[in-house]
Design a protein around this motif. Structure first.
Motif, PDB file in Angstrom:
ATOM      1  N   MET A  55       0.824  -1.213   0.000  1.00  0.00           N
ATOM      2  CA  MET A  55       0.000   0.000   0.000  1.00  0.00           C
ATOM      3  C   MET A  55       0.859   1.265   0.000  1.00  0.00           C
ATOM      4  SD  MET A  55      -2.837  -1.581   0.067  1.00  0.00           S
ATOM      5  CE  MET A  55      -4.188  -0.490   0.484  1.00  0.00           C
ATOM      6  N   ARG A 130       4.883 -10.966  13.739  1.00  0.00           N
ATOM      7  CA  ARG A 130       4.107 -10.894  12.506  1.00  0.00           C
ATOM      8  C   ARG A 130       4.751 -11.728  11.418  1.00  0.00           C
ATOM      9  NH1 ARG A 130       2.694  -5.076   9.936  1.00  0.00           N
ATOM     10  NH2 ARG A 130       1.176  -5.258  11.606  1.00  0.00           N
ATOM     11  N   PRO A 203       0.673 -13.141  19.279  1.00  0.00           N
ATOM     12  CA  PRO A 203       0.312 -13.190  17.859  1.00  0.00           C
ATOM     13  C   PRO A 203       0.170 -11.794  17.255  1.00  0.00           C
ATOM     14  CG  PRO A 203      -1.320 -14.341  19.228  1.00  0.00           C
ATOM     15  CD  PRO A 203      -0.452 -13.559  20.139  1.00  0.00           C
ATOM     16  N   ASP A 204       0.324 -11.715  15.968  1.00  0.00           N
ATOM     17  CA  ASP A 204       0.025 -10.497  15.212  1.00  0.00           C
ATOM     18  C   ASP A 204      -0.392 -10.969  13.818  1.00  0.00           C
ATOM     19  OD1 ASP A 204       0.230  -7.428  15.397  1.00  0.00           O
ATOM     20  OD2 ASP A 204       1.232  -7.825  13.517  1.00  0.00           O
ATOM     21  N   MET A 205      -0.364 -10.065  12.871  1.00  0.00           N
ATOM     22  CA  MET A 205      -0.777 -10.395  11.514  1.00  0.00           C
ATOM     23  C   MET A 205      -0.067 -11.682  11.030  1.00  0.00           C
ATOM     24  SD  MET A 205       0.039  -8.149   8.172  1.00  0.00           S
ATOM     25  CE  MET A 205      -0.802  -6.698   8.697  1.00  0.00           C
ATOM     26  N   GLY A 206      -0.836 -12.623  10.529  1.00  0.00           N
ATOM     27  CA  GLY A 206      -0.255 -13.839   9.950  1.00  0.00           C
ATOM     28  C   GLY A 206       0.127 -14.903  10.962  1.00  0.00           C
ATOM     29  N   ARG A 246      -8.565 -14.733  24.697  1.00  0.00           N
ATOM     30  CA  ARG A 246      -7.411 -14.061  24.081  1.00  0.00           C
ATOM     31  C   ARG A 246      -7.615 -13.896  22.572  1.00  0.00           C
ATOM     32  NH1 ARG A 246      -4.771 -11.445  21.520  1.00  0.00           N
ATOM     33  NH2 ARG A 246      -2.562 -10.954  21.601  1.00  0.00           N
ATOM     34  N   ASN A 289      -8.217 -11.793  12.306  1.00  0.00           N
ATOM     35  CA  ASN A 289      -8.527 -11.925  13.731  1.00  0.00           C
ATOM     36  C   ASN A 289      -9.206 -10.664  14.274  1.00  0.00           C
ATOM     37  OD1 ASN A 289      -8.091 -11.460  16.577  1.00  0.00           O
ATOM     38  ND2 ASN A 289      -6.983 -13.373  16.616  1.00  0.00           N
ATOM     39  N   VAL A 290      -8.564  -9.525  14.088  1.00  0.00           N
ATOM     40  CA  VAL A 290      -9.064  -8.295  14.717  1.00  0.00           C
ATOM     41  C   VAL A 290     -10.359  -7.815  14.049  1.00  0.00           C
ATOM     42  CG1 VAL A 290      -8.497  -5.899  15.248  1.00  0.00           C
ATOM     43  CG2 VAL A 290      -6.707  -7.642  15.349  1.00  0.00           C
ATOM     44  N   ILE A 310     -13.707  -5.016   3.274  1.00  0.00           N
ATOM     45  CA  ILE A 310     -12.616  -4.985   2.295  1.00  0.00           C
ATOM     46  C   ILE A 310     -11.656  -6.125   2.617  1.00  0.00           C
ATOM     47  CG2 ILE A 310     -10.792  -3.570   1.266  1.00  0.00           C
ATOM     48  CD1 ILE A 310     -12.174  -1.137   2.707  1.00  0.00           C
ATOM     49  N   GLU A 311     -11.342  -6.917   1.631  1.00  0.00           N
ATOM     50  CA  GLU A 311     -10.336  -7.975   1.820  1.00  0.00           C
ATOM     51  C   GLU A 311      -9.292  -7.879   0.711  1.00  0.00           C
ATOM     52  OE1 GLU A 311      -8.800 -10.525   3.235  1.00  0.00           O
ATOM     53  OE2 GLU A 311      -9.656 -10.103   5.188  1.00  0.00           O
ATOM     54  N   ARG A 312      -8.356  -8.826   0.703  1.00  0.00           N
ATOM     55  CA  ARG A 312      -7.256  -8.772  -0.270  1.00  0.00           C
ATOM     56  C   ARG A 312      -7.749  -8.772  -1.714  1.00  0.00           C
ATOM     57  NH1 ARG A 312      -2.211 -10.949   2.195  1.00  0.00           N
ATOM     58  NH2 ARG A 312      -2.799 -11.881   4.170  1.00  0.00           N
ATOM     59  N   ALA A 363      -8.636  -2.605   9.728  1.00  0.00           N
ATOM     60  CA  ALA A 363      -8.206  -3.674  10.640  1.00  0.00           C
ATOM     61  C   ALA A 363      -7.298  -4.657   9.908  1.00  0.00           C
ATOM     62  CB  ALA A 363      -9.434  -4.391  11.205  1.00  0.00           C
ATOM     63  N   MET A 365      -3.831  -3.630   8.056  1.00  0.00           N
ATOM     64  CA  MET A 365      -2.391  -3.370   8.051  1.00  0.00           C
ATOM     65  C   MET A 365      -2.131  -1.857   8.118  1.00  0.00           C
ATOM     66  SD  MET A 365      -2.094  -4.218   4.036  1.00  0.00           S
ATOM     67  CE  MET A 365      -0.328  -4.147   3.952  1.00  0.00           C
ATOM     68  N   ASN A 412      -6.530  -0.669  19.830  1.00  0.00           N
ATOM     69  CA  ASN A 412      -6.260  -2.105  19.643  1.00  0.00           C
ATOM     70  C   ASN A 412      -5.451  -2.701  20.808  1.00  0.00           C
ATOM     71  OD1 ASN A 412      -3.476  -1.770  19.113  1.00  0.00           O
ATOM     72  ND2 ASN A 412      -3.848  -1.488  16.921  1.00  0.00           N
ATOM     73  N   GLY A 415      -5.580  -6.731  22.834  1.00  0.00           N
ATOM     74  CA  GLY A 415      -4.734  -7.915  22.697  1.00  0.00           C
ATOM     75  C   GLY A 415      -3.680  -7.966  23.782  1.00  0.00           C
TER      76      GLY A 415
HETATM   77  P1  NAD Z   1      -4.698 -11.273  10.431  1.00  0.00           P
HETATM   78  O1  NAD Z   1      -3.584 -11.790   9.617  1.00  0.00           O
HETATM   79  O2  NAD Z   1      -5.478 -12.206  11.278  1.00  0.00           O
HETATM   80  O3  NAD Z   1      -5.760 -10.523   9.513  1.00  0.00           O
HETATM   81  C1  NAD Z   1      -5.430  -9.561   8.560  1.00  0.00           C
HETATM   82  C2  NAD Z   1      -6.568  -9.559   7.552  1.00  0.00           C
HETATM   83  O4  NAD Z   1      -6.368  -8.484   6.639  1.00  0.00           O
HETATM   84  C3  NAD Z   1      -6.626 -10.856   6.730  1.00  0.00           C
HETATM   85  O5  NAD Z   1      -7.958 -11.277   6.634  1.00  0.00           O
HETATM   86  C4  NAD Z   1      -6.069 -10.436   5.380  1.00  0.00           C
HETATM   87  O6  NAD Z   1      -6.586 -11.217   4.309  1.00  0.00           O
HETATM   88  C5  NAD Z   1      -6.519  -8.984   5.314  1.00  0.00           C
HETATM   89  N1  NAD Z   1      -5.698  -8.176   4.429  1.00  0.00           N
HETATM   90  C6  NAD Z   1      -4.371  -8.243   4.224  1.00  0.00           C
HETATM   91  N2  NAD Z   1      -3.985  -7.332   3.333  1.00  0.00           N
HETATM   92  C7  NAD Z   1      -5.092  -6.662   2.969  1.00  0.00           C
HETATM   93  C8  NAD Z   1      -5.343  -5.610   2.077  1.00  0.00           C
HETATM   94  N3  NAD Z   1      -4.382  -5.064   1.382  1.00  0.00           N
HETATM   95  N4  NAD Z   1      -6.613  -5.148   1.966  1.00  0.00           N
HETATM   96  C9  NAD Z   1      -7.617  -5.716   2.675  1.00  0.00           C
HETATM   97  N5  NAD Z   1      -7.434  -6.734   3.534  1.00  0.00           N
HETATM   98  C10 NAD Z   1      -6.197  -7.203   3.669  1.00  0.00           C
HETATM   99  O7  NAD Z   1      -4.074 -10.078  11.279  1.00  0.00           O
HETATM  100  P2  NAD Z   1      -4.634  -9.452  12.618  1.00  0.00           P
HETATM  101  O8  NAD Z   1      -4.001 -10.153  13.748  1.00  0.00           O
HETATM  102  O9  NAD Z   1      -6.100  -9.338  12.540  1.00  0.00           O
HETATM  103  O10 NAD Z   1      -3.954  -7.998  12.560  1.00  0.00           O
HETATM  104  C11 NAD Z   1      -4.517  -6.966  11.793  1.00  0.00           C
HETATM  105  C12 NAD Z   1      -3.965  -5.638  12.275  1.00  0.00           C
HETATM  106  O11 NAD Z   1      -4.249  -5.496  13.670  1.00  0.00           O
HETATM  107  C13 NAD Z   1      -2.460  -5.477  12.142  1.00  0.00           C
HETATM  108  O12 NAD Z   1      -2.176  -4.121  11.904  1.00  0.00           O
HETATM  109  C14 NAD Z   1      -1.960  -5.869  13.509  1.00  0.00           C
HETATM  110  O13 NAD Z   1      -0.689  -5.304  13.801  1.00  0.00           O
HETATM  111  C15 NAD Z   1      -3.041  -5.263  14.377  1.00  0.00           C
HETATM  112  N6  NAD Z   1      -3.138  -5.849  15.712  1.00  0.00           N
HETATM  113  C16 NAD Z   1      -3.352  -7.182  15.902  1.00  0.00           C
HETATM  114  C17 NAD Z   1      -3.454  -7.686  17.191  1.00  0.00           C
HETATM  115  C18 NAD Z   1      -3.763  -9.143  17.473  1.00  0.00           C
HETATM  116  O14 NAD Z   1      -3.999  -9.481  18.646  1.00  0.00           O
HETATM  117  N7  NAD Z   1      -3.819 -10.017  16.488  1.00  0.00           N
HETATM  118  C19 NAD Z   1      -3.314  -6.835  18.290  1.00  0.00           C
HETATM  119  C20 NAD Z   1      -3.109  -5.462  18.075  1.00  0.00           C
HETATM  120  C21 NAD Z   1      -3.029  -4.994  16.777  1.00  0.00           C
END
Ligand code: NAD
Length: 526
Positions: A55, A130, A203-206, A246, A289-290, A310-312, A363, A365, A412, A415
């Motif tokens: 992005m 992540r 945990p975080d993204m991925g 959690r 997740n979030v 919105i998704e990928r 939610a 990235m 956020n 978590g």
């Molecule tokens: P995740 O990997 O579970 O989910 C991310 C989602 O975003 C996926 O469904 C993915 O397909 C989608 N995605 C990816 N690229 C995209 C794009 N370009 N456009 C639209 N959708 C897209 O990750 P997560 O744990 O839900 O984390 C999401 C955000 O929340 C990150 O910024 C992370 O740092 C933040 N965060 C997560 C936690 C946690 O506990 N998991 C805590 C605090 C902050």
């Protein structure tokens, strides 16, 4: 050049260059990375490095870390900190970069990972790991800094850290991912970058509880004699020492944060909205997740309408509101939102960020709202569930426009809050509610019986059930999280309302966190 790795935690910015060993493992300074990757390739290794957040295609936009630093500077400009202290707090204490090889089938692959330690004013430091193919050191440093401020804002006693592995987890089998994760965990654990008293990932993204389970087991196999070993990582499955609530915690925290915001009519009016969450039109980016949990709870429990997702692979919308659970199942079955029945679909997912709605919840990235699209955002309220979704330049544009942003460093934090509960549970080695639950039930039963006797009536079953049900772990976790999110929002809004130079909620949140860290540093005599 070989450095003493033990000094890593104490150096200001530590990257290390080590010779390759038999597995192709090396630690290298960024400048040497390219040459090293080339030589690894010539030795038959496939290197797993791509660059850049997809992005972030605007060369005029500053990096994520610079963006967080400018937000920090904007806050400290309104404060009266002793000379040099702001720089001490803002600087990332150390960053460890590792390259390691893993044999997958008949080939070797080399992976690059990082763990940044931003501020050690309280130990352990805390922050997610992540997995993303666009991960880089700048991003990890930015996220580690946000962790320090976040923990201070919600008064969770941790310093800030963050880790990343440059990998697209969707391209690997579960077996390979386990091997890679365990190897990465070993590399970090050897340097105390996973440790129950020093550095506790999550945990975080991925990544999710599966990866945290592997990390926990790897750590405890390496150091079997530690009574607190289970607290080396949070976000584990409940049967491996995790805590109920959690997985949902960050999304649940977003819900609690928004609920608290809507308890203050003045704040709601500032975003040119009114009333409660009931009927509010929400667009969510990222149903991971979030995003999934936030959208699910807000629609199922608060009456909000999820009008866009919105998704990928694009975005779907429906003026009547989307069924979040059904969309999630559709994504799981089909790999994306395209083809979801009864909704409009557009391949240009990012355009949905600009849709007409009441609340926009990024939610997915960082850096998705930039100087390029900020002026076109129609939502009067942005609830930052992701970390860093709005760049510094976009933040300025949005404020000028009157858009209200509930900032990531607060919103956020669910978590890390529940991670804290999990860590405390691991150290105490007892689940929450274990001692109190039946006692609470007995007292409730006595109260019901006393009421019935005194009033000569029967307490209705619904009220009886409520009074005679003791709190289990999930109820206590949610209660603690709700309390944390309510208190923190009120601390932030008090600063915003009381200080003229504090221009928005983000600056107020930063001031709130920085003041607490500064106090700690001053008392420590640093
Ligand atoms: P995740 O990997 O579970 O989910 C991310 C989602 O975003 C996926 O469904 C993915 O397909 C989608 N995605 C990816 N690229 C995209 C794009 N370009 N456009 C639209 N959708 C897209 O990750 P997560 O744990 O839900 O984390 C999401 C955000 O929340 C990150 O910024 C992370 O740092 C933040 N965060 C997560 C936690 C946690 O506990 N998991 C805590 C605090 C902050």
């Amino acid at each position: 050049m070989i450095h003493n790795l033990a000094s890593c935690r104490f150096s200001r910015l530590a990257s290390f260059a080590l010779p390759l060993n038999a597995l192709g493992r090396a630690n290298c300074v960024p400048a040497k990375l390219f040459c090293l990757q080339r030589s690894l390739k010539s030795l038959g290794f496939r290197c797993n490095c791509q660059t850049g957040n997809p992005m972030m295609n605007d060369p005029n936009e500053i990096t994520f870390r610079e963006s967080v630093d400018r937000m920090f500077d904007r806050a400290t400009a309104t404060m009266d900190l002793p000379l040099g202290l702001a720089e001490q707090i803002r600087s990332c204490n150390s960053v460890y970069q590792v390259q390691f090889g893993v044999k997958l089938g008949d080939r070797y692959e080399v992976f690059t990972g990082w763990r940044a330690v931003h501020s050690e004013h309280i130990l352990p430091v805390k922050g997610g790991i992540r997995y993303a193919d666009f991960a880089n050191q700048d991003e990890v440093e930015a996220l580690a800094a946000l962790m320090s401020y976040k923990c201070a804002i919600v008064m969770i006693p941790f310093g800030g850290s963050k880790g990343a592995l440059k990998i697209d987890p969707r391209q690997y089998s579960e077996k390979d991912l386990e091997k890679i994760t365990r190897r990465f965990a070993q590399e970090l654990a050897k340097r105390d970058l996973i440790h129950p008293s020093l550095n506790v990932p999550a945990p975080d993204m991925g990544t999710g509880e599966r990866e945290m389970g592997w990390i926990s087991d790897t750590y405890q196999s390496l150091f079997p004699g530690q009574a607190n070993g289970m607290g080396c990582v949070t976000g584990k499955p409940v049967h491996l020492g995790g805590i109920s609530g959690r997985i949902e915690a960050t999304g649940r925290g977003v819900q609690y944060g928004l609920r608290e915001y809507f308890r203050h009519p003045d704040d709601v009016t500032r975003a040119k909205l009114n009333g409660t969450l009931e009927g509010k039109r929400i667009v969510v980016q990222g149903l991971g997740n979030v995003g999934y949990h936030a959208a699910k709870f807000l629609s199922e429990e608060d009456g909000a309408k999820i009008t866009g997702i919105i998704e990928r692979d694009g975005a779907i919308s429906s003026a009547d509101g989307l069924d979040v659970e059904a969309v999630k199942q559709h994504i799981t079955a089909n790999g994306g939102v395209k083809g979801f029945p009864g909704a409009d679909y557009t391949e240009d997912g990012a355009s949905m960020l600009e849709a007409d709605c009441d609340i926009l919840i990024p939610a997915a990235m960082e850096s998705v709202i930039t100087r390029q699209n900020a002026a076109k955002i129609q939502a009067p309220l942005i609830a930052e569930a992701a970390n860093g979704p709005v760049t510094y330049a976009a933040d300025e544009i949005l404020r000028e426009k009157g858009t209200v942003i509930i900032p990531d460093a607060y919103l956020n934090a669910g978590g890390v809050t529940v991670s804290y509960f999990e860590w405390v549970k691991n150290l105490a080695r007892i689940r929450f509610g274990y001692l109190e639950r039946r006692n609470e039930e007995r007292r409730g039963q006595m109260l019901v019986e006393a009421l019935e006797k005194m009033l000569n009536t029967t307490v209705p079953q619904e009220i009886r059930d409520q009074l005679t049900t003791g709190s289990d772990e999930l109820a206590l976790v949610r209660s603690g999280l709700d309390d944390t999110m309510r208190n923190a929002y009120n601390n932030i809004r008090d600063i915003f309302n009381a200080r003229e130079k504090v221009v928005d909620l983000r600056t107020a949140a930063f001031v709130c966190g920085i003041e607490r860290i500064a106090k700690r540093y001053e008392s420590m005599g640093i």
